[in-house]
Design a protein around this motif. Sequence first.
Motif, PDB file in Angstrom:
ATOM      1  N   MET A  61     -12.203   0.850 -12.069  1.00  0.00           N
ATOM      2  CA  MET A  61     -12.628   1.504 -10.831  1.00  0.00           C
ATOM      3  C   MET A  61     -11.390   2.033 -10.123  1.00  0.00           C
ATOM      4  N   ASP A  62     -11.407   3.304  -9.724  1.00  0.00           N
ATOM      5  CA  ASP A  62     -10.229   3.825  -9.022  1.00  0.00           C
ATOM      6  C   ASP A  62     -10.583   4.299  -7.620  1.00  0.00           C
ATOM      7  N   GLY A  63      -9.589   4.185  -6.705  1.00  0.00           N
ATOM      8  CA  GLY A  63      -9.838   4.577  -5.318  1.00  0.00           C
ATOM      9  C   GLY A  63      -8.638   4.280  -4.441  1.00  0.00           C
ATOM     10  N   ARG A  64      -8.919   3.739  -3.255  1.00  0.00           N
ATOM     11  CA  ARG A  64      -7.854   3.437  -2.298  1.00  0.00           C
ATOM     12  C   ARG A  64      -7.834   1.948  -1.929  1.00  0.00           C
ATOM     13  N   ASP A  65      -9.014   1.310  -1.994  1.00  0.00           N
ATOM     14  CA  ASP A  65      -9.161  -0.065  -1.489  1.00  0.00           C
ATOM     15  C   ASP A  65      -9.817  -0.976  -2.525  1.00  0.00           C
ATOM     16  N   ILE A  66      -9.692  -0.616  -3.796  1.00  0.00           N
ATOM     17  CA  ILE A  66     -10.409  -1.395  -4.814  1.00  0.00           C
ATOM     18  C   ILE A  66      -9.772  -2.787  -4.961  1.00  0.00           C
ATOM     19  N   GLY A  67      -8.448  -2.820  -5.113  1.00  0.00           N
ATOM     20  CA  GLY A  67      -7.763  -4.106  -5.287  1.00  0.00           C
ATOM     21  C   GLY A  67      -7.715  -4.942  -4.015  1.00  0.00           C
ATOM     22  N   THR A  68      -7.804  -4.295  -2.865  1.00  0.00           N
ATOM     23  CA  THR A  68      -7.703  -5.039  -1.607  1.00  0.00           C
ATOM     24  C   THR A  68      -9.061  -5.473  -1.064  1.00  0.00           C
TER      25      THR A  68
ATOM     26  N   SER B  79      -3.487   4.966   7.458  1.00  0.00           N
ATOM     27  CA  SER B  79      -3.418   4.475   8.835  1.00  0.00           C
ATOM     28  C   SER B  79      -4.776   4.110   9.428  1.00  0.00           C
ATOM     29  N   ARG B  80      -5.865   4.273   8.650  1.00  0.00           N
ATOM     30  CA  ARG B  80      -7.182   3.952   9.243  1.00  0.00           C
ATOM     31  C   ARG B  80      -7.320   2.437   9.407  1.00  0.00           C
ATOM     32  N   LYS B  81      -8.245   2.059  10.316  1.00  0.00           N
ATOM     33  CA  LYS B  81      -8.381   0.628  10.647  1.00  0.00           C
ATOM     34  C   LYS B  81      -9.036  -0.163   9.512  1.00  0.00           C
ATOM     35  N   VAL B  82     -10.111   0.411   8.938  1.00  0.00           N
ATOM     36  CA  VAL B  82     -10.863  -0.329   7.916  1.00  0.00           C
ATOM     37  C   VAL B  82     -10.362   0.026   6.519  1.00  0.00           C
ATOM     38  N   SER B  83     -10.003  -1.000   5.745  1.00  0.00           N
ATOM     39  CA  SER B  83      -9.573  -0.829   4.348  1.00  0.00           C
ATOM     40  C   SER B  83      -8.609   0.335   4.135  1.00  0.00           C
ATOM     41  N   PRO B  84      -7.455   0.312   4.790  1.00  0.00           N
ATOM     42  CA  PRO B  84      -6.514   1.417   4.581  1.00  0.00           C
ATOM     43  C   PRO B  84      -5.939   1.409   3.163  1.00  0.00           C
ATOM     44  N   LEU B  85      -5.358   2.545   2.797  1.00  0.00           N
ATOM     45  CA  LEU B  85      -4.666   2.637   1.509  1.00  0.00           C
ATOM     46  C   LEU B  85      -3.382   1.816   1.608  1.00  0.00           C
ATOM     47  N   VAL B  86      -3.363   0.690   0.908  1.00  0.00           N
ATOM     48  CA  VAL B  86      -2.188  -0.181   0.931  1.00  0.00           C
ATOM     49  C   VAL B  86      -2.148  -0.945  -0.392  1.00  0.00           C
ATOM     50  N   GLN B  87      -0.957  -1.213  -0.878  1.00  0.00           N
ATOM     51  CA  GLN B  87      -0.852  -1.922  -2.159  1.00  0.00           C
ATOM     52  C   GLN B  87      -1.244  -3.389  -1.987  1.00  0.00           C
ATOM     53  N   ALA B  88      -2.124  -3.885  -2.841  1.00  0.00           N
ATOM     54  CA  ALA B  88      -2.472  -5.313  -2.809  1.00  0.00           C
ATOM     55  C   ALA B  88      -1.231  -6.104  -3.222  1.00  0.00           C
ATOM     56  N   PRO B  89      -1.012  -7.288  -2.620  1.00  0.00           N
ATOM     57  CA  PRO B  89       0.213  -8.044  -2.939  1.00  0.00           C
ATOM     58  C   PRO B  89       0.332  -8.378  -4.419  1.00  0.00           C
TER      59      PRO B  89
END
Length: 228
Positions: A127-134, A187-197
């Motif tokens: 699954m690909d996207g912005r918030d899949i791993g987080t 920068s959005r509040k809900v599920s932003p694009l960010v690398q999961a640790p």
Amino acid sequence: MKNGIQVAIDGPASAGKSTVAKLVAKRFKYVYCDTGAMYRVVTLAALEKGIAPDDTDQISRLAQQISISFAPGDPEQQVFLDGREVTTAIRQAEIDQNVSAVAAIPAVRREMTNQQRTIASQGGIVMDGRDIGTTVLPDAPVKIFMVATAYERARRRYVENKAKGIATASLADLQKEIELRDQKDSSRKVSPLVQAPDAVRLDTTDLTIDQVVDRISVIIKKTLNELR
Ligand code: CDP
Ligand code: CDP
């Protein structure tokens, strides 16, 4: 595990996620799910109905009413809105410009996340996207965060648009649009694009598609062995 594992691929626009995710899914005979296409379909549905991208109430209702579906296709997976094929329509510049606003609406994200988890519950999935791993699949045993320079990502999208006959902005304008969308998504509040640790960061700037697919395949095989 019997039918395969969950592979989450996230990253900024045009990093190569969907191209690579599709090939990885094919190699392992997993299902592929393009979550970006789902947000694009909601955006298309809103624009077609004349709903403004900032009308959060109406768009939230719309996201629950419409049906989004996929069908295998070569080279591209086909995307449907209420049974109508919209594979090319969701790639228009107008969708690029409005999708981040629609994707920032919490109720839209809740609805899409639920649908994505249902799709992923059937077994092996890429699954690909912005918030899949987080957010969508936080327990996925394989998480990749794919990046590339903004220039390289714009160059790839430019070449792709030309090849597909999609009306394209200049390379410089495409880069600006991509950077603006990344900034909104991050920068959005809900599920932003960010690398999961626990995600593996993969810079694809100087890698071919095959090299990226090979690297991810090695990670999946190693994980499958560890889980055995
Ligand atoms: O293909 P490209 O990288 O241009 O974008 P996409 O994957 O089709 O996603 C389009 C937009 O949907 C993104 O810019 C995000 O605003 C949103 N999106 C999201 O918020 N969460 C996801 N899991 C996937 C996409
Ligand atoms: O899904 P995402 O927006 O991250 O990117 P994509 O649509 O898979 O890839 C954008 C374009 O870059 C496609 O035309 C790919 O063929 C190309 N690409 C590339 O040239 N080299 C890579 N390593 C990955 C993708």
